[in-house]
Design a protein around this motif. Structure first.
Motif, PDB file in Angstrom:
ATOM      1  N   TYR A  15       0.797  -1.227   0.000  1.00 15.42           N
ATOM      2  CA  TYR A  15       0.000   0.000   0.000  1.00 15.42           C
ATOM      3  C   TYR A  15       0.830   1.278   0.000  1.00 15.42           C
ATOM      4  N   ASN A  16       2.027   1.247   0.577  1.00 15.56           N
ATOM      5  CA  ASN A  16       2.752   2.481   0.874  1.00 15.56           C
ATOM      6  C   ASN A  16       3.325   3.111  -0.391  1.00 15.56           C
ATOM      7  N   ALA A  60      -2.667  12.467  -0.288  1.00 12.25           N
ATOM      8  CA  ALA A  60      -1.827  11.765   0.682  1.00 12.25           C
ATOM      9  C   ALA A  60      -0.358  11.828   0.304  1.00 12.25           C
ATOM     10  N   THR A  61      -0.061  12.182  -0.956  1.00 12.42           N
ATOM     11  CA  THR A  61       1.333  12.308  -1.398  1.00 12.42           C
ATOM     12  C   THR A  61       1.723  13.768  -1.624  1.00 12.42           C
ATOM     13  N   ARG A 108      -3.840  19.860   2.678  1.00 16.18           N
ATOM     14  CA  ARG A 108      -4.128  18.714   3.535  1.00 16.18           C
ATOM     15  C   ARG A 108      -5.104  19.070   4.656  1.00 16.18           C
ATOM     16  N   PRO A 164      -8.433  11.754   7.603  1.00 14.92           N
ATOM     17  CA  PRO A 164      -6.988  11.574   7.425  1.00 14.92           C
ATOM     18  C   PRO A 164      -6.633  11.191   5.999  1.00 14.92           C
ATOM     19  N   THR A 165      -5.502  11.702   5.546  1.00 14.95           N
ATOM     20  CA  THR A 165      -4.941  11.271   4.263  1.00 14.95           C
ATOM     21  C   THR A 165      -3.938  10.168   4.567  1.00 14.95           C
ATOM     22  N   VAL A 166      -4.107   9.027   3.953  1.00 12.42           N
ATOM     23  CA  VAL A 166      -3.306   7.867   4.319  1.00 12.42           C
ATOM     24  C   VAL A 166      -2.651   7.262   3.083  1.00 12.42           C
ATOM     25  N   GLY A 167      -1.579   6.517   3.333  1.00 10.09           N
ATOM     26  CA  GLY A 167      -0.944   5.758   2.267  1.00 10.09           C
ATOM     27  C   GLY A 167       0.330   6.363   1.735  1.00 10.09           C
ATOM     28  N   SER A 198       4.227   8.146   2.623  1.00 10.65           N
ATOM     29  CA  SER A 198       5.299   8.388   3.586  1.00 10.65           C
ATOM     30  C   SER A 198       6.237   9.442   3.007  1.00 10.65           C
TER      31      SER A 198
END
Length: 421
Positions: free
Chosen positions: A129-130, A147-148, A155, A162-165, A167
């Motif tokens: 997923y990441n 999320a990116t 954001r 939440p924005t997820v996924g 890093s």
């Protein structure tokens, strides 16, 4: 000018009309005209959507000819003659000469559609997923792309969802000169206790547009590609703003000699400002099931038509790219002079960018706004970027004449001196 209806009815989310509060009516190449008849030189070009200028005659004629014959306009993902012509032209003019064998996905009309498709494809292909992304990166404002995207302004507008996924890791230069930020990335990948889930992909802009015209080093980009290959991670290059010739090559990653696994294009892809995007992928990554990712406007034949005309007109040889690089050198030299004058006033300033994607960092959004506001008063449309809007950003049409380019630069220099004296 009559702006009351526009101000009353359009949402507060509007931005450009606040900085440029006139009603524009006509445009040609690098010049805009408002309804009072005043002309402006355009160093914004639809935020990089009009690389070939406003109302480019060759591209527009292809559109007019197509419309005159009752051809397909909207076609979902039907096979159409317009789509075939575009794909054949893309393959013959762009992909084959560069040794690229990508398959093509049409995800929908905008850049964020392309990013959403690209990161979802990476996850689907790798079963992870990441997605690793970088500080100051901008990839769109739909939830996956957001999320990116680094900027807190975008954001914070989710209402707490939440924005997820994604890093975030430091982009090249983020930690200052002399620090290779990829050391940190490689260390995390090699450390099972580093806290970084092995990503499906890495998404990167080779020149960060919204982030402040930060151009990564070519060796840094090559090393990033090598790290991805060594760890079975897909390299995704977001070429939405930096592509289609903006940096002096059709793809911005050509400067470094890398070959991404996935590429996203939009903005100037249609050549005439029509909404159009694509995802390019290595053939073995095309693991989609039919209809698994779709969009109603993925078969916009008018954009296929104008995009093919743009490629045929400008990309059969290196002449256009060389012209972009030549003009980029003119902007770099003039921006360097302006930055030097600003430093003489006791304000830190520096020039940066690649090709005709360039900026002057003045360290303060307030100062940058003073300069661009004065420039608009003097007849130049130019915007800012960066986390606080501290970078004065040039995205003039690549087709701009030398006369208009130098006049625009003269206006900017005069405006900086007027705003800061």
């Amino acid at each position: 000018m009559q702006t009351q209806t526009l101000e009353r009815m359009e949402s507060n989310v509007r931005t450009y009309s606040r900085a440029f509060p006139v009603v524009f009516t006509k445009a040609r190449n690098a010049r805009l005209t408002d309804e009072a008849g005043r002309e402006y030189i355009d160093f914004l070009a639809g935020a990089g959507t009009l690389n070939y200028g406003h109302n480019n005659p060759q591209i527009k004629q292809a559109l007019l000819d197509y419309l005159a014959e009752d051809n397909i306009i909207h076609g979902l993902d039907f096979f159409t003659a317009a789509k075939r012509r575009y794909l054949e032209t893309l393959d013959e003019v762009i992909l084959k000469p560069r040794g690229l064998a990508y398959k093509v996905q049409f995800p929908g009309p905008t850049g964020t559609n392309a990013v959403e498709a690209a990161i979802r494809l990476a996850r689907h292909a790798k079963g992870r997923y990441n997605i690793v992304t970088f500080t100051n990166g901008f990839h769109g404002v739909t939830m996956g792309a957001l999320a990116t995207t680094g900027n807190r302004k975008f954001r914070e507008a989710t209402g707490g969802v939440p924005t997820v996924g994604g890093s975030f890791l430091p982009y090249d230069g983020y930690l200052g000169e002399g620090t290779d930020t990829l050391d940190y990335f490689e260390k995390l990948l090699d450390d099972k206790s580093g806290g970084l889930d092995v990503p499906a992909g890495v998404i990167v802009e080779t020149v960060q547009g919204e982030g402040g015209i930060n151009a990564c080093g070519l060796e840094w980009l090559k090393r990033l590609e090598g790290i991805c290959r060594a760890h079975d991670i897909l390299l995704i290059v977001d070429d939405i703003q930096a592509g289609c010739g903006r940096t002096g090559k059709f793809f911005s990653f050509e400067h470094a000699g890398v070959v991404p696994d996935i590429v996203t294009n939009s903005k100037s892809l249609s050549g005439l400002g029509l909404p159009f995007s694509q995802v390019l992928m290595r053939p073995e990554l095309d693991v989609w099931k039919p209809g698994q990712y779709n969009g109603t406007f993925r078969g916009f034949a008018l954009a296929f038509t104008t995009a093919a005309a743009a490629l045929e007109t400008y990309w059969h040889d290196d002449a256009f790219a060389q012209e972009v690089q030549r003009k980029g050198e003119i902007v770099a030299e003039r921006f360097g002079r302006i930055a030097a004058w600003i430093r003489e006033q006791g304000i830190e300033a520096s020039e940066r960018g690649r090709g005709l994607m360039r900026g002057i960092d003045v360290g303060s959004g307030e100062i940058a706004d003073k300069i661009t506001g004065k420039a608009f008063e003097n007849g130049l449309v130019i915007e800012t970027s960066g986390q606080d809007g501290e970078v004065v950003k040039c995205l003039c049409p690549l087709t701009i004449s030398d006369e208009d380019l130098n006049e625009g630069l003269d206006i900017l220099e005069k405006s900086a001196k007027s705003a800061l004296s």
